[in-house]
Scaffold this motif. Structure first.
Motif, PDB file in Angstrom:
ATOM      1  N   UNK A  17       0.828  -1.210   0.000  1.00  0.00           N
ATOM      2  CA  UNK A  17       0.000   0.000   0.000  1.00  0.00           C
ATOM      3  C   UNK A  17       0.862   1.259   0.000  1.00  0.00           C
ATOM      4  N   UNK A  18       1.924   1.240   0.793  1.00  0.00           N
ATOM      5  CA  UNK A  18       2.823   2.386   0.827  1.00  0.00           C
ATOM      6  C   UNK A  18       3.488   2.626  -0.514  1.00  0.00           C
ATOM      7  N   UNK A  19       3.937   1.561  -1.153  1.00  0.00           N
ATOM      8  CA  UNK A  19       4.563   1.702  -2.478  1.00  0.00           C
ATOM      9  C   UNK A  19       3.556   2.198  -3.503  1.00  0.00           C
ATOM     10  N   UNK A  20       2.331   1.683  -3.447  1.00  0.00           N
ATOM     11  CA  UNK A  20       1.296   2.131  -4.374  1.00  0.00           C
ATOM     12  C   UNK A  20       1.037   3.631  -4.174  1.00  0.00           C
ATOM     13  N   UNK A  21       0.903   4.044  -2.922  1.00  0.00           N
ATOM     14  CA  UNK A  21       0.635   5.457  -2.625  1.00  0.00           C
ATOM     15  C   UNK A  21       1.778   6.347  -3.098  1.00  0.00           C
ATOM     16  N   UNK A  22       2.972   5.886  -2.913  1.00  0.00           N
ATOM     17  CA  UNK A  22       4.134   6.666  -3.345  1.00  0.00           C
ATOM     18  C   UNK A  22       4.184   6.783  -4.872  1.00  0.00           C
ATOM     19  N   UNK A 107      -8.297  -1.232 -22.525  1.00  0.00           N
ATOM     20  CA  UNK A 107      -7.761  -2.123 -23.563  1.00  0.00           C
ATOM     21  C   UNK A 107      -6.675  -1.425 -24.376  1.00  0.00           C
ATOM     22  N   UNK A 108      -6.909  -0.158 -24.729  1.00  0.00           N
ATOM     23  CA  UNK A 108      -5.961   0.599 -25.553  1.00  0.00           C
ATOM     24  C   UNK A 108      -4.767   1.127 -24.765  1.00  0.00           C
ATOM     25  N   UNK A 109      -5.011   1.600 -23.545  1.00  0.00           N
ATOM     26  CA  UNK A 109      -3.969   2.356 -22.864  1.00  0.00           C
ATOM     27  C   UNK A 109      -3.547   1.873 -21.495  1.00  0.00           C
ATOM     28  N   UNK A 110      -4.114   0.782 -21.004  1.00  0.00           N
ATOM     29  CA  UNK A 110      -3.806   0.334 -19.650  1.00  0.00           C
ATOM     30  C   UNK A 110      -2.397  -0.216 -19.495  1.00  0.00           C
ATOM     31  N   UNK A 111      -1.713   0.222 -18.445  1.00  0.00           N
ATOM     32  CA  UNK A 111      -0.341  -0.209 -18.137  1.00  0.00           C
ATOM     33  C   UNK A 111      -0.269  -0.531 -16.651  1.00  0.00           C
ATOM     34  N   UNK A 112       0.514  -1.527 -16.316  1.00  0.00           N
ATOM     35  CA  UNK A 112       0.767  -1.851 -14.916  1.00  0.00           C
ATOM     36  C   UNK A 112       2.268  -2.035 -14.714  1.00  0.00           C
ATOM     37  N   UNK A 113       2.787  -1.428 -13.655  1.00  0.00           N
ATOM     38  CA  UNK A 113       4.176  -1.664 -13.260  1.00  0.00           C
ATOM     39  C   UNK A 113       4.161  -2.279 -11.865  1.00  0.00           C
ATOM     40  N   UNK A 114       5.240  -2.926 -11.503  1.00  0.00           N
ATOM     41  CA  UNK A 114       5.306  -3.628 -10.234  1.00  0.00           C
ATOM     42  C   UNK A 114       5.092  -2.732  -9.030  1.00  0.00           C
ATOM     43  N   UNK A 115       4.476  -3.312  -8.008  1.00  0.00           N
ATOM     44  CA  UNK A 115       4.186  -2.567  -6.786  1.00  0.00           C
ATOM     45  C   UNK A 115       4.257  -3.518  -5.587  1.00  0.00           C
ATOM     46  N   UNK A 116       5.164  -4.444  -5.625  1.00  0.00           N
ATOM     47  CA  UNK A 116       5.234  -5.436  -4.549  1.00  0.00           C
ATOM     48  C   UNK A 116       5.996  -4.897  -3.343  1.00  0.00           C
ATOM     49  N   UNK A 117       6.025  -5.685  -2.308  1.00  0.00           N
ATOM     50  CA  UNK A 117       6.614  -5.259  -1.040  1.00  0.00           C
ATOM     51  C   UNK A 117       8.132  -5.097  -1.088  1.00  0.00           C
ATOM     52  N   UNK A 118       8.787  -5.627  -2.100  1.00  0.00           N
ATOM     53  CA  UNK A 118      10.237  -5.533  -2.185  1.00  0.00           C
ATOM     54  C   UNK A 118      10.755  -4.264  -2.836  1.00  0.00           C
ATOM     55  N   UNK A 119       9.867  -3.427  -3.339  1.00  0.00           N
ATOM     56  CA  UNK A 119      10.281  -2.184  -3.978  1.00  0.00           C
ATOM     57  C   UNK A 119      10.732  -1.195  -2.908  1.00  0.00           C
ATOM     58  N   UNK A 120      11.857  -0.556  -3.156  1.00  0.00           N
ATOM     59  CA  UNK A 120      12.405   0.410  -2.206  1.00  0.00           C
ATOM     60  C   UNK A 120      12.106   1.833  -2.654  1.00  0.00           C
ATOM     61  N   UNK A 121      12.347   2.782  -1.781  1.00  0.00           N
ATOM     62  CA  UNK A 121      12.192   4.189  -2.140  1.00  0.00           C
ATOM     63  C   UNK A 121      13.147   4.552  -3.271  1.00  0.00           C
TER      64      UNK A 121
END
Length: 141
Positions: A17-22, A107-121
């Motif tokens: 959640x913190x990584x997503x918010x950031x 469908x045309x423009x959706x993108x997702x990048x990683x947001x798991x707990x191992x991501x650092x600042x």
């Protein structure tokens, strides 16, 4: 093993959640280029940070994803999008209700990048720099 993992769950969810918010904070400076989902911070545990490249952006989803990949940032198209556009749907009966405008936009423009707990600042700051360079190169800043 599962009980031991469950003890870790509150911390893992909190970090996600913190990584997503950031990431949402970082990407928020480009509201004119991207659309963002609304979430209930109390109930979600994101595995990705999803957004939609606006139709009015001066670049495509493919261009953005290529740039991210060039700098070692994996991304995925948001695959849910408009499922009725999938070839498999041509072969069987189904009912479509409404015009599915939002599903088409995803469908045309959706993108997702990683947001798991191992991501650092530091990781998030790197994504921010790569995105800023892309946006500037496209003449939007």
């Amino acid at each position: 093993m599962g009980i031991v993992q469950l003890r870790k769950l509150p911390d893992l969810v909190s970090r996600r959640r913190g990584n997503w918010s950031r990431l949402r904070e970082v990407f928020g400076q480009w509201e004119d280029l991207f659309e963002f989902q609304r979430v209930d911070a109390a109930t979600f545990s994101p595995f990705g940070f999803g957004f939609i490249v606006r139709d009015t952006a001066p670049f495509t989803r493919s261009e953005l994803r290529g740039h991210l990949l060039d700098f070692g940032i994996e991304s995925r198209p948001i695959i849910a999008g408009n499922i009725v556009r999938q070839p498999v749907m041509r072969g069987g009966p189904h009912v479509v209700v409404g015009d599915l405008v939002m599903a088409d936009r995803i469908w045309r423009g959706g993108v997702s990048i990683g947001c798991h707990q191992g991501i650092t600042e530091e990781d998030i700051e790197y994504v921010a720099r790569v995105m800023e360079n892309f946006v500037v190169a496209k003449g939007t800043r």
